[in-house]
Design a protein around this motif. Structure first.
Motif, PDB file in Angstrom:
ATOM      1  N   ALA A 106       1.807   5.651  -0.757  1.00  0.00           N
ATOM      2  CA  ALA A 106       0.632   5.290   0.042  1.00  0.00           C
ATOM      3  C   ALA A 106       0.720   3.843   0.522  1.00  0.00           C
ATOM      4  CB  ALA A 106      -0.641   5.507  -0.771  1.00  0.00           C
ATOM      5  N   LEU A 107       1.128   2.943  -0.362  1.00  0.00           N
ATOM      6  CA  LEU A 107       1.263   1.544   0.027  1.00  0.00           C
ATOM      7  C   LEU A 107       2.414   1.361   1.017  1.00  0.00           C
ATOM      8  CD1 LEU A 107       0.608  -0.066  -3.454  1.00  0.00           C
ATOM      9  CD2 LEU A 107      -0.831  -0.291  -1.428  1.00  0.00           C
ATOM     10  N   GLY A 108       3.491   2.104   0.810  1.00  0.00           N
ATOM     11  CA  GLY A 108       4.600   2.042   1.753  1.00  0.00           C
ATOM     12  C   GLY A 108       4.200   2.517   3.133  1.00  0.00           C
ATOM     13  N   LEU A 109       3.391   3.554   3.199  1.00  0.00           N
ATOM     14  CA  LEU A 109       2.914   4.058   4.490  1.00  0.00           C
ATOM     15  C   LEU A 109       1.968   3.068   5.149  1.00  0.00           C
ATOM     16  CD1 LEU A 109       2.351   7.811   3.573  1.00  0.00           C
ATOM     17  CD2 LEU A 109       4.033   6.929   5.215  1.00  0.00           C
ATOM     18  N   SER A 110       1.204   2.348   4.346  1.00  0.00           N
ATOM     19  CA  SER A 110       0.332   1.315   4.907  1.00  0.00           C
ATOM     20  C   SER A 110       1.164   0.230   5.586  1.00  0.00           C
ATOM     21  CB  SER A 110      -0.526   0.701   3.795  1.00  0.00           C
ATOM     22  OG  SER A 110      -1.283  -0.389   4.271  1.00  0.00           O
ATOM     23  N   LEU A 111       2.213  -0.226   4.898  1.00  0.00           N
ATOM     24  CA  LEU A 111       3.095  -1.229   5.491  1.00  0.00           C
ATOM     25  C   LEU A 111       3.798  -0.663   6.722  1.00  0.00           C
ATOM     26  CD1 LEU A 111       4.525  -3.953   5.497  1.00  0.00           C
ATOM     27  CD2 LEU A 111       6.115  -3.048   3.770  1.00  0.00           C
ATOM     28  N   ALA A 112       4.218   0.585   6.639  1.00  0.00           N
ATOM     29  CA  ALA A 112       4.908   1.211   7.769  1.00  0.00           C
ATOM     30  C   ALA A 112       4.018   1.255   9.008  1.00  0.00           C
ATOM     31  CB  ALA A 112       5.356   2.626   7.385  1.00  0.00           C
ATOM     32  N   GLU A 113       2.754   1.611   8.817  1.00  0.00           N
ATOM     33  CA  GLU A 113       1.861   1.674   9.973  1.00  0.00           C
ATOM     34  C   GLU A 113       1.604   0.282  10.534  1.00  0.00           C
ATOM     35  OE1 GLU A 113      -2.192   3.910  11.411  1.00  0.00           O
ATOM     36  OE2 GLU A 113      -1.993   3.454   9.278  1.00  0.00           O
ATOM     37  N   ALA A 114       1.429  -0.685   9.656  1.00  0.00           N
ATOM     38  CA  ALA A 114       1.169  -2.049  10.110  1.00  0.00           C
ATOM     39  C   ALA A 114       2.339  -2.616  10.902  1.00  0.00           C
ATOM     40  CB  ALA A 114       0.869  -2.945   8.912  1.00  0.00           C
ATOM     41  N   ARG A 115       3.550  -2.236  10.532  1.00  0.00           N
ATOM     42  CA  ARG A 115       4.744  -2.773  11.190  1.00  0.00           C
ATOM     43  C   ARG A 115       5.308  -1.851  12.266  1.00  0.00           C
ATOM     44  NH1 ARG A 115       6.995  -7.079   8.437  1.00  0.00           N
ATOM     45  NH2 ARG A 115       5.270  -8.194   7.427  1.00  0.00           N
ATOM     46  N   GLY A 116       4.712  -0.703  12.451  1.00  0.00           N
ATOM     47  CA  GLY A 116       5.225   0.226  13.457  1.00  0.00           C
ATOM     48  C   GLY A 116       6.521   0.889  13.046  1.00  0.00           C
ATOM     49  N   ALA A 117       6.731   1.071  11.746  1.00  0.00           N
ATOM     50  CA  ALA A 117       7.958   1.702  11.249  1.00  0.00           C
ATOM     51  C   ALA A 117       7.918   3.199  11.490  1.00  0.00           C
ATOM     52  CB  ALA A 117       8.138   1.417   9.765  1.00  0.00           C
ATOM     53  N   GLU A 118       9.071   3.751  11.779  1.00  0.00           N
ATOM     54  CA  GLU A 118       9.126   5.191  12.016  1.00  0.00           C
ATOM     55  C   GLU A 118       9.496   5.984  10.768  1.00  0.00           C
ATOM     56  OE1 GLU A 118      13.499   6.204  13.778  1.00  0.00           O
ATOM     57  OE2 GLU A 118      12.124   5.251  15.180  1.00  0.00           O
ATOM     58  N   ARG A 119      10.000   5.290   9.740  1.00  0.00           N
ATOM     59  CA  ARG A 119      10.377   6.006   8.523  1.00  0.00           C
ATOM     60  C   ARG A 119      10.040   5.193   7.273  1.00  0.00           C
ATOM     61  NH1 ARG A 119      16.432   8.322   9.454  1.00  0.00           N
ATOM     62  NH2 ARG A 119      16.876   6.153   8.930  1.00  0.00           N
ATOM     63  N   LEU A 120       9.827   5.922   6.190  1.00  0.00           N
ATOM     64  CA  LEU A 120       9.687   5.345   4.862  1.00  0.00           C
ATOM     65  C   LEU A 120      10.755   6.008   4.013  1.00  0.00           C
ATOM     66  CD1 LEU A 120       8.129   3.648   2.727  1.00  0.00           C
ATOM     67  CD2 LEU A 120       6.688   5.660   2.352  1.00  0.00           C
ATOM     68  N   VAL A 121      11.787   5.245   3.615  1.00  0.00           N
ATOM     69  CA  VAL A 121      12.898   5.839   2.884  1.00  0.00           C
ATOM     70  C   VAL A 121      12.678   5.682   1.384  1.00  0.00           C
ATOM     71  CG1 VAL A 121      14.370   3.769   2.993  1.00  0.00           C
ATOM     72  CG2 VAL A 121      15.404   6.018   2.682  1.00  0.00           C
ATOM     73  N   LEU A 122      12.905   6.782   0.666  1.00  0.00           N
ATOM     74  CA  LEU A 122      12.657   6.868  -0.774  1.00  0.00           C
ATOM     75  C   LEU A 122      13.939   7.266  -1.489  1.00  0.00           C
ATOM     76  CD1 LEU A 122       9.532   9.183  -0.413  1.00  0.00           C
ATOM     77  CD2 LEU A 122       9.494   6.689  -0.473  1.00  0.00           C
ATOM     78  N   GLY A 123      14.196   6.684  -2.642  1.00  0.00           N
ATOM     79  CA  GLY A 123      15.372   7.042  -3.423  1.00  0.00           C
ATOM     80  C   GLY A 123      15.107   8.111  -4.460  1.00  0.00           C
ATOM     81  N   VAL A 124      14.054   8.904  -4.286  1.00  0.00           N
ATOM     82  CA  VAL A 124      13.708   9.910  -5.293  1.00  0.00           C
ATOM     83  C   VAL A 124      14.788  10.981  -5.374  1.00  0.00           C
ATOM     84  CG1 VAL A 124      11.231   9.521  -5.082  1.00  0.00           C
ATOM     85  CG2 VAL A 124      12.323  11.237  -3.652  1.00  0.00           C
ATOM     86  N   ASN A 125      14.926  11.542  -6.576  1.00  0.00           N
ATOM     87  CA  ASN A 125      15.939  12.559  -6.818  1.00  0.00           C
ATOM     88  C   ASN A 125      15.371  13.614  -7.761  1.00  0.00           C
ATOM     89  OD1 ASN A 125      18.361  13.456  -8.801  1.00  0.00           O
ATOM     90  ND2 ASN A 125      19.109  13.195  -6.721  1.00  0.00           N
ATOM     91  N   ALA A 126      15.568  14.891  -7.413  1.00  0.00           N
ATOM     92  CA  ALA A 126      15.003  15.984  -8.198  1.00  0.00           C
ATOM     93  C   ALA A 126      16.068  16.796  -8.921  1.00  0.00           C
ATOM     94  CB  ALA A 126      14.194  16.907  -7.287  1.00  0.00           C
ATOM     95  N   VAL A 127      17.309  16.321  -8.922  1.00  0.00           N
ATOM     96  CA  VAL A 127      18.398  17.121  -9.478  1.00  0.00           C
ATOM     97  C   VAL A 127      18.861  16.591 -10.826  1.00  0.00           C
ATOM     98  CG1 VAL A 127      20.741  17.989  -9.090  1.00  0.00           C
ATOM     99  CG2 VAL A 127      19.153  17.781  -7.162  1.00  0.00           C
ATOM    100  N   ASP A 128      19.420  15.390 -10.841  1.00  0.00           N
ATOM    101  CA  ASP A 128      20.012  14.858 -12.059  1.00  0.00           C
ATOM    102  C   ASP A 128      19.074  13.925 -12.809  1.00  0.00           C
ATOM    103  OD1 ASP A 128      22.382  16.152 -11.997  1.00  0.00           O
ATOM    104  OD2 ASP A 128      23.486  14.585 -10.963  1.00  0.00           O
ATOM    105  N   TYR A 129      17.767  14.073 -12.596  1.00  0.00           N
ATOM    106  CA  TYR A 129      16.861  13.153 -13.255  1.00  0.00           C
ATOM    107  C   TYR A 129      15.876  13.913 -14.119  1.00  0.00           C
ATOM    108  CZ  TYR A 129      16.389   8.130 -13.387  1.00  0.00           C
ATOM    109  OH  TYR A 129      16.452   6.823 -13.771  1.00  0.00           O
ATOM    110  N   SER A 130      14.646  13.485 -14.172  1.00  0.00           N
ATOM    111  CA  SER A 130      13.740  13.937 -15.217  1.00  0.00           C
ATOM    112  C   SER A 130      12.774  15.034 -14.807  1.00  0.00           C
ATOM    113  CB  SER A 130      12.931  12.726 -15.729  1.00  0.00           C
ATOM    114  OG  SER A 130      13.760  11.635 -15.968  1.00  0.00           O
ATOM    115  N   GLY A 131      12.891  15.539 -13.605  1.00  0.00           N
ATOM    116  CA  GLY A 131      11.962  16.570 -13.181  1.00  0.00           C
ATOM    117  C   GLY A 131      10.561  16.056 -12.968  1.00  0.00           C
ATOM    118  N   TYR A 132      10.406  14.762 -12.663  1.00  0.00           N
ATOM    119  CA  TYR A 132       9.080  14.217 -12.403  1.00  0.00           C
ATOM    120  C   TYR A 132       8.415  15.000 -11.273  1.00  0.00           C
ATOM    121  CZ  TYR A 132      10.727   9.973 -14.868  1.00  0.00           C
ATOM    122  OH  TYR A 132      11.218   9.080 -15.782  1.00  0.00           O
ATOM    123  N   PRO A 133       7.132  15.303 -11.379  1.00  0.00           N
ATOM    124  CA  PRO A 133       6.470  16.086 -10.335  1.00  0.00           C
ATOM    125  C   PRO A 133       6.430  15.373  -8.990  1.00  0.00           C
ATOM    126  CG  PRO A 133       4.878  15.231 -11.918  1.00  0.00           C
ATOM    127  CD  PRO A 133       6.227  14.999 -12.506  1.00  0.00           C
TER     128      PRO A 133
END
Length: 232
Positions: A106-133
């Motif tokens: 949510a905070l990243g999207l706030s910054l993205a809108e303020a700066r006119g960014a077209e993407r918010l890149v995340l390093g999340v991973n659902a395979v070799d990690y902890s299965g966080y929801p």
């Protein structure tokens, strides 16, 4: 044509650094955003600052969001033991921080809108990690729908897109990609323990070590990982 802008959530770990480097490779002006949320491993913020410089990010911001105030995670509550016996299928470990990615995105999207960014890149991973929801594809898809409805930019059809290029990659592939991109892996920080050196015992260290060794770079693993002395 103006240079496209991407906001990168930069934790200081290997995954977020690799995701940010992918955006840099695509020629985007990348702005890093990190969070001091009361994590016991605040050493990762030092790594994030170094990585922002090494990767040539246009800007890097660190903001405080005290998620430790109400506990609920072994990453924010030093009285809770960190898991070190390996991940158990179908069980979300105590290192899950309630609402963390929802707040951060949510905070990243706030910054993205303020700066006119077209993407918010995340390093999340659902395979070799902890299965966080909040690291799973269905979560990201639902959040994208919310993001389009929750902002002026989204309602006008120009809202930032959530981009999680590593979400379905195995850790060894992430290591290989980091090496290809020239990510300074030795500068990244993944350990949860909060010490000045990586412990080699927490789940994050164990997963990282296994991938580094499999990728042929044991010199980048922790001493315990190199010696094969992880707890079973």
């Amino acid at each position: 044509m103006s240079t496209p802008i991407t906001i990168a959530l930069l934790s200081g770990g290997l995954d977020s650094a690799t995701a940010a480097a992918l955006a840099v490779e695509e020629g985007h002006r990348v702005i890093g955003l990190s969070f001091d949320y009361g994590q016991r491993h605040r050493r990762e913020l030092v790594a994030a600052d170094r990585l922002a410089k090494e990767l040539g990010l246009a800007e890097h911001h660190t903001i405080a969001v005290n998620l430790a105030a109400w506990g609920g995670s072994s990453l924010t509550d030093a009285a809770m033991a960190l898991p070190s016996a390996g991940l158990e299928a179908g069980v979300i470990p105590s290192t899950y921080v309630p609402g963390r990615n929802t707040v951060f995105i949510a905070l990243g999207l706030s910054l993205a809108e303020a700066r006119g960014a077209e993407r918010l890149v995340l390093g999340v991973n659902a395979v070799d990690y902890s299965g966080y929801p909040d690291c799973r594809p269905d979560y990201l898809e639902a959040f994208q729908t919310l993001a389009a409805l929750a902002s002026k930019a989204g309602r006008e059809g120009r809202g930032a897109q959530l981009w999680a290029p590593l979400v379905e990659w195995h850790k060894t592939r992430i290591v290989a990609e980091a090496l290809r991109l020239g990510v300074p892996i030795a500068e990244t920080w993944s350990c949860y323990s909060g010490g000045s050196e990586p412990c080699g015992l927490c789940d994050s260290c164990r997963i990282r070590d296994a991938a580094l060794i499999e990728a042929g770079h044991p010199e980048l693993a922790t001493p315990l990982g190199r010696q094969g002395r992880h707890q079973s």
